[in-house]
Design a protein around this motif. Structure first.
Motif, short mmCIF file in Angstrom:
data_model
loop_
_atom_site.label_atom_id
_atom_site.label_comp_id
_atom_site.label_asym_id
_atom_site.label_seq_id
_atom_site.Cartn_x
_atom_site.Cartn_y
_atom_site.Cartn_z
N GLY A 387 -5.53 0.12 0.87
CA GLY A 387 -4.17 -0.44 0.94
C GLY A 387 -3.07 0.51 0.50
O GLY A 387 -1.99 0.07 0.13
N LYS A 388 -3.30 1.83 0.64
CA LYS A 388 -2.30 2.81 0.18
C LYS A 388 -0.99 2.69 0.97
O LYS A 388 0.07 2.57 0.39
CB LYS A 388 -2.87 4.24 0.34
CG LYS A 388 -4.10 4.49 -0.52
CD LYS A 388 -4.64 5.88 -0.33
CE LYS A 388 -5.24 6.12 1.03
NZ LYS A 388 -6.40 5.28 1.33
N SER A 389 -1.11 2.73 2.29
CA SER A 389 0.10 2.73 3.12
C SER A 389 0.83 1.39 2.98
O SER A 389 2.07 1.36 2.93
CB SER A 389 -0.26 2.99 4.59
OG SER A 389 -0.94 4.20 4.70
N THR A 390 0.07 0.30 2.93
CA THR A 390 0.71 -1.01 2.80
C THR A 390 1.49 -1.09 1.48
O THR A 390 2.63 -1.55 1.45
CB THR A 390 -0.37 -2.12 2.85
OG1 THR A 390 -1.09 -1.97 4.06
CG2 THR A 390 0.25 -3.51 2.79
N SER A 421 -1.46 -7.35 10.01
CA SER A 421 -1.50 -7.07 8.57
C SER A 421 -1.10 -5.62 8.26
O SER A 421 -1.00 -5.24 7.11
CB SER A 421 -2.90 -7.36 8.01
OG SER A 421 -3.82 -6.43 8.50
N THR A 440 -4.53 6.29 8.34
CA THR A 440 -3.59 7.40 8.14
C THR A 440 -4.30 8.71 8.45
O THR A 440 -5.45 8.88 8.04
CB THR A 440 -3.08 7.40 6.69
OG1 THR A 440 -2.58 6.10 6.40
CG2 THR A 440 -1.99 8.42 6.47
N LYS A 518 -4.76 -5.44 -3.99
CA LYS A 518 -5.37 -6.61 -3.32
C LYS A 518 -5.80 -7.66 -4.35
O LYS A 518 -6.83 -8.31 -4.18
CB LYS A 518 -6.55 -6.19 -2.44
CG LYS A 518 -6.20 -5.12 -1.39
CD LYS A 518 -7.21 -5.04 -0.28
CE LYS A 518 -6.97 -3.88 0.64
NZ LYS A 518 -7.86 -3.78 1.76
N ASP A 520 -4.47 -10.33 -4.81
CA ASP A 520 -4.34 -11.65 -4.17
C ASP A 520 -5.64 -12.06 -3.50
O ASP A 520 -5.79 -13.20 -3.07
CB ASP A 520 -3.23 -11.60 -3.11
CG ASP A 520 -3.53 -10.56 -2.04
OD1 ASP A 520 -3.59 -9.36 -2.38
OD2 ASP A 520 -3.73 -10.94 -0.87
N GLY A 560 -0.07 -5.16 -2.68
CA GLY A 560 0.88 -4.53 -1.77
C GLY A 560 1.29 -5.49 -0.66
O GLY A 560 2.45 -5.54 -0.27
N1 LIG Z 1 -5.23 -9.06 0.92
C1 LIG Z 1 -4.64 -7.88 0.88
N2 LIG Z 1 -4.82 -7.00 1.89
C2 LIG Z 1 -4.20 -5.81 1.80
C3 LIG Z 1 -3.39 -5.47 0.71
N3 LIG Z 1 -2.92 -4.20 0.93
C4 LIG Z 1 -3.42 -3.80 2.10
N4 LIG Z 1 -4.19 -4.75 2.64
C5 LIG Z 1 -4.90 -4.69 3.92
O1 LIG Z 1 -5.85 -3.64 3.90
C6 LIG Z 1 -5.91 -3.01 5.20
C7 LIG Z 1 -5.74 -1.52 5.05
O2 LIG Z 1 -4.44 -1.25 4.60
P1 LIG Z 1 -3.80 0.20 4.67
O3 LIG Z 1 -2.51 0.13 3.94
O4 LIG Z 1 -3.77 0.73 6.06
O5 LIG Z 1 -4.90 1.02 3.88
P2 LIG Z 1 -4.88 2.58 3.57
O6 LIG Z 1 -5.55 2.76 2.27
O7 LIG Z 1 -3.49 3.11 3.68
O8 LIG Z 1 -5.77 3.16 4.71
P3 LIG Z 1 -5.83 4.73 5.11
O9 LIG Z 1 -4.43 5.26 5.03
O10 LIG Z 1 -6.35 4.77 6.48
O11 LIG Z 1 -6.71 5.39 4.13
C8 LIG Z 1 -4.84 -3.67 6.02
O12 LIG Z 1 -5.43 -4.67 6.82
C9 LIG Z 1 -3.93 -4.30 5.02
O13 LIG Z 1 -3.26 -5.43 5.51
C10 LIG Z 1 -3.21 -6.43 -0.33
O14 LIG Z 1 -2.52 -6.24 -1.31
N5 LIG Z 1 -3.86 -7.62 -0.19
#
Ligand SMILES: Nc1nc2c(ncn2[C@@H]2O[C@H](COP(=O)(O)OP(=O)(O)OP(=O)(O)O)[C@@H](O)[C@H]2O)c(=O)[nH]1
Length: 793
Positions: A387-390, A421, A440, A518, A520, A560
């Motif tokens: 969930g880094k980017s989110t 999402s 990413t 996450k 939540d 996030g």
């Molecule tokens: N329930 C929940 N889901 C989350 C949260 N943050 C991110 N997600 C979900 O996790 C998935 C991956 O989120 P990203 O933000 O793309 O994860 P990332 O770590 O940036 O992925 P990479 O950049 O590819 O390494 C997505 O489906 C998001 O919606 C959160 O706080 N709660």
């Protein structure tokens, strides 16, 4: 007993070339064909059942196909084919017509004495009569040409080209009728031009067009002539694709000007693009550099109009061109632009060199100190999908750096892709590939400010394939934000979380904010405090054993996606009420972790910056490089040296956080807009430096490294910030620490520190720019095997 010769057949030998695979034919059906099959098959079946008849789907569909969806004709055909035809009585005429020869042949065939008597053989008898199977050689035995010498054997060439077997129900005469009907319809359609041929039925309308073109040419020919062509008609679209209609050859279009591809050694990455998202900049220009920059710099820079004059002139010329020759202008894309720029004309000058204002940068920087907010760049690390980017999207949204309407726009687009999402992640993942894959790929950079600090986010990819990009991002950061999914602790610590933490340490980061994300989604209930505590303790212990100071690690729970405890603390009611009691928000944790400002002595050192990206911005700034200044300062008008190319360039403008500035200092992430250099001399990983105090090139160097895995003399990838090049550990010089003095070890064990000699593999190159004390990471087979510092460059 009979001999059976084992004759080998290829699969192709068993099938007629003209046969087209059924499945293949199906693939050529249009959507309209499929709809017609779906709608009309039950109608035909109902009609048949009313008449007490049965037919398979396949039969019905074949009939519909051959009668062009005509239900009546299809039903009739199927009825007829199912109703047994009465045996035609041989008429007298037939009997008379039968020659004696025919009659004798008939007798011989039936093998009976009496006329009209047909002997019915039992199955057993039939078996007895059956010939034993013959091999190919036996079958042709005795045929005269089998004995011929190959030299006198002729080739059997069919007198006429082999035609596809007729496969149409109803035979060619029906097809001829259909063709005739179609031709008449076309003629009627041609007479009333407002009647449009439906475009959806691709193959048929194509045939129609073919027919009408032909008709158009042969208007004066008698109908009989056209009737001789029915075979062309219902050539099975299903089995043999209809050739595309032969449209009249269009007049040759004026050739589009060929766009010369720029010879960039490193194409702009997502990182570069995010760096060039300043509102003042325009999408990447594809203009050839030579045309824009000019072949050489002018001796007198003020002998020519200013860059603004050039643009104004170009715009005026563009208007003139479009007014006088609208048609021409509308048809030629790049040519028009090039004409408008009037690059070849005398009036178009080369870019004037910008003069340095000769600022005393260290003094100015010191004077500005009181006006500056603390600032920091942080790299966001962690396992893929944690969930880094989110989380960063959320941070940007809630600090006002990104507008809600932009998120709504992303939300809509992401929903269309079935990835709703990911809307917040799309703020940082701007590359279409990243969005499609939800992963990413390269570092994304964004800025946001609070009342008390300025931040730059460097969002790193979590996927192991993109670790080199992560290293490049981390090398530009002051601190790290480690994102850990509260529900994925195991996979997190075993996956990229572990390697990212090591790499953050390897590039020299000291402060880490851990976002337990996450929350939540914790099980069995959201915002479970025990889940947070378990993750916090595990991660904290891992970080401290990895070398981070306890006081340098802050751990916060957050979500996030929902935004709780990112910028705002969650409500004091509800499942997350415990959070606010003893935990800062993520933003507060960031503000508390900002390292102290770059020391002024670094600002006075010789200028040095590693290029993180090379890209083209606007016409005014056609070639730019971005990166973080490691040491020293630069100002507009300065000359810089690019290593390893050895080329110099002039800085015609520079931006700090998307704002144009006169100068920049060590620690700032900048974009330098260059002139007097060609793009092929610049690539990410190169170093730009002070020409008077150049960074020297090295083909080999020594480094003090800590072994993550046992190290031997072996092949490794050498990473120094954004630079990564293949090389090898040439020699293990000495093991450090408790075994100091132990020279020439045969192996460096895991966890040991050692001095090693490293060599870049590319012997042909003049080497790479290295400075003593730079951080180096060694990787092999996709994993980090050691890290350390350049010891004696
Ligand atoms: N329930 C929940 N889901 C989350 C949260 N943050 C991110 N997600 C979900 O996790 C998935 C991956 O989120 P990203 O933000 O793309 O994860 P990332 O770590 O940036 O992925 P990479 O950049 O590819 O390494 C997505 O489906 C998001 O919606 C959160 O706080 N709660």
């Amino acid at each position: 007993m009979h001999r059976v010769k084992n004759v080998q057949y290829n699969e192709e030998d068993l099938y007629d070339d003209d046969e087209v695979d059924e499945g293949q034919g199906e693939e050529q059906l249009t959507q309209e064909d499929r709809d017609n099959f779906a709608n009309l098959t039950p109608v035909v079946r109902a009609e048949l059942e009313e008449a007490g008849l049965q037919a398979s789907d396949r039969e019905i569909q074949d009939a519909l196909w051959n009668y062009y969806w005509d239900v009546g004709k299809s039903v009739n055909y199927l009825k007829n084919s199912r109703t047994p035809r009465p045996q035609r009585q041989a008429s007298k005429k037939d009997a008379k017509a039968k020659s004696k020869f025919d009659q004798a042949a008939e007798k011989a065939e039936t093998g009976c004495a009496g006329e009209g008597w047909v002997r019915k053989f039992s199955a057993a008898e039939r078996r007895d009569f059956a010939m034993p199977p013959l091999s190919a050689a036996e079958w042709f035995q005795g045929v005269p040409w089998t004995g011929l010498s190959p030299s006198i054997r002729g080739n059997l060439v069919p007198a006429e080209p082999v035609r596809p077997r007729p496969r149409l129900l109803g035979g060619s005469s029906k097809l001829a009728k259909l063709a005739e009907e179609r031709r008449k319809r076309n003629a009627a359609a041609a007479a009333s031009p407002e009647v449009e041929v439906p475009a959806s039925n691709g193959a048929l309308s194509a045939l129609d067009r073919l027919a009408s073109i032909k008709d158009g040419k042969e208007n004066d020919k008698p109908a009989a002539t056209t009737q001789a062509e029915p075979r062309k008609y219902p050539i099975r679209k299903k089995r043999e694709p209809t050739p595309p209609p032969r449209e009249p050859t269009p007049p040759p279009a004026p050739a589009e000007p060929q766009e010369e591809a720029p010879d960039l050694r490193a194409s702009p990455t997502a990182f570069g693009r995010t760096l060039s998202t300043s509102p003042r900049q325009h999408p990447t220009s594809t203009m050839h550099l030579k045309d824009v920059l000019g072949a050489s710099s002018q001796s007198d820079p003020f002998n020519a109009p200013s860059p603004d004059d050039v643009v104004m002139r170009a715009q005026q010329h563009s208007k003139a061109v479009s007014n006088t020759s609208t048609k021409q202008a509308s048809t030629k894309g790049l040519e028009r632009q090039t004409q408008a720029l009037n690059l070849d004309a005398d009036a178009t000058p080369q870019q004037a060199k910008v003069r340095s204002k000769g600022l005393d940068v260290p003094r100015l920087w010191a004077e500005e100190k009181s006006k500056r907010k603390p600032s920091a760049a942080f790299v966001v690390i962690g396992h893929v999908d944690h969930g880094k980017s989110t989380l960063m999207g959320r941070l940007l949204l809630d600090t006002g750096a990104v507008a809600q309407r932009d998120i709504d726009k992303y939300q809509k687009a992401a929903t269309e892709l079935g990835k709703s999402s990911f809307a917040l992640a799309w703020v940082l993942d701007t590359d279409p590939q990243e969005r499609e894959r939800g992963v990413t790929v390269d570092i994304a950079q964004h800025h946001f400010s609070t009342d008390t600090a300025d931040f730059t986010i460097l969002d790193a990819p979590g996927h192991r394939d993109f670790v080199p990009n992560m290293i490049g991002g981390a090398a530009m950061a002051d601190m790290a934000v480690l994102v850990v999914d509260a529900n994925q602790l195991d996979s997190g610590m075993k996956g990229q979380t572990r390697e990212h933490v090591l790499l953050a340490k390897a590039v020299g980061l000291k402060k880490v904010v851990v976002a337990v994300n996450k929350m939540d989604d914790t099980k069995p209930t959201a915002w479970r405090e025990a889940a947070f505590e378990a993750v916090r303790d595990e991660v904290r212990s891992f970080l401290t054993t990895s070398g981070f100071g306890e006081e340098d690690v802050l751990v916060v729970p957050c979500s996030g996606l929902g935004g709780e405890n990112v910028v705002k603390a969650p409500s004091s009611m509800g499942a997350a009420a415990w959070v606010a009691k003893c935990n800062p928000t993520l933003l507060q944790a960031l503000e508390r972790s900002i390292p102290s400002e770059t020391e002024s002595k670094t600002v006075t050192q010789p200028f040095r910056m590693q290029i993180a990206d090379v890209f083209r911005g606007s016409i005014q700034n056609p070639l730019s490089v971005a990166g973080r200044i490691v040491a020293g300062h630069v100002q507009v008008g300065d000359s810089i040296l690019v290593q390893p190319s050895g080329e110099t360039a002039a800085i015609r403008a520079l931006d700090v956080i998307d704002e144009p500035r006169d100068f920049a200092v060590a620690g700032q992430i900048v974009t330098l807009h260059l002139q007097d250099i060609e793009a092929q001399h610049l690539r990410s990983g190169d170093v730009v430096c002070d020409p008077k105090r150049p960074v020297h090139l090295r083909k080999s160097f020594e480094a003090v490294v800590e072994a993550v895995d046992p190290l031997l003399p072996q092949a490794v990838d050498i990473h120094i910030g954004r630079l990564h090049a293949p090389g090898r550990i040439e020699r293990l010089v000495e093991v450090m620490g408790s075994e100091t003095g132990r020279k020439k070890p045969r192996i460096v064990r895991q966890g040991q520190k050692a001095k090693v000699k490293l060599t870049f593999e590319d012997a042909a190159s003049s080497g790479f720019p290295l400075v003593d004390g730079e951080k180096v990471v060694l990787r092999a087979a996709g994993a980090t095997v050691g890290y350390g510092v350049v010891d004696a460059a």
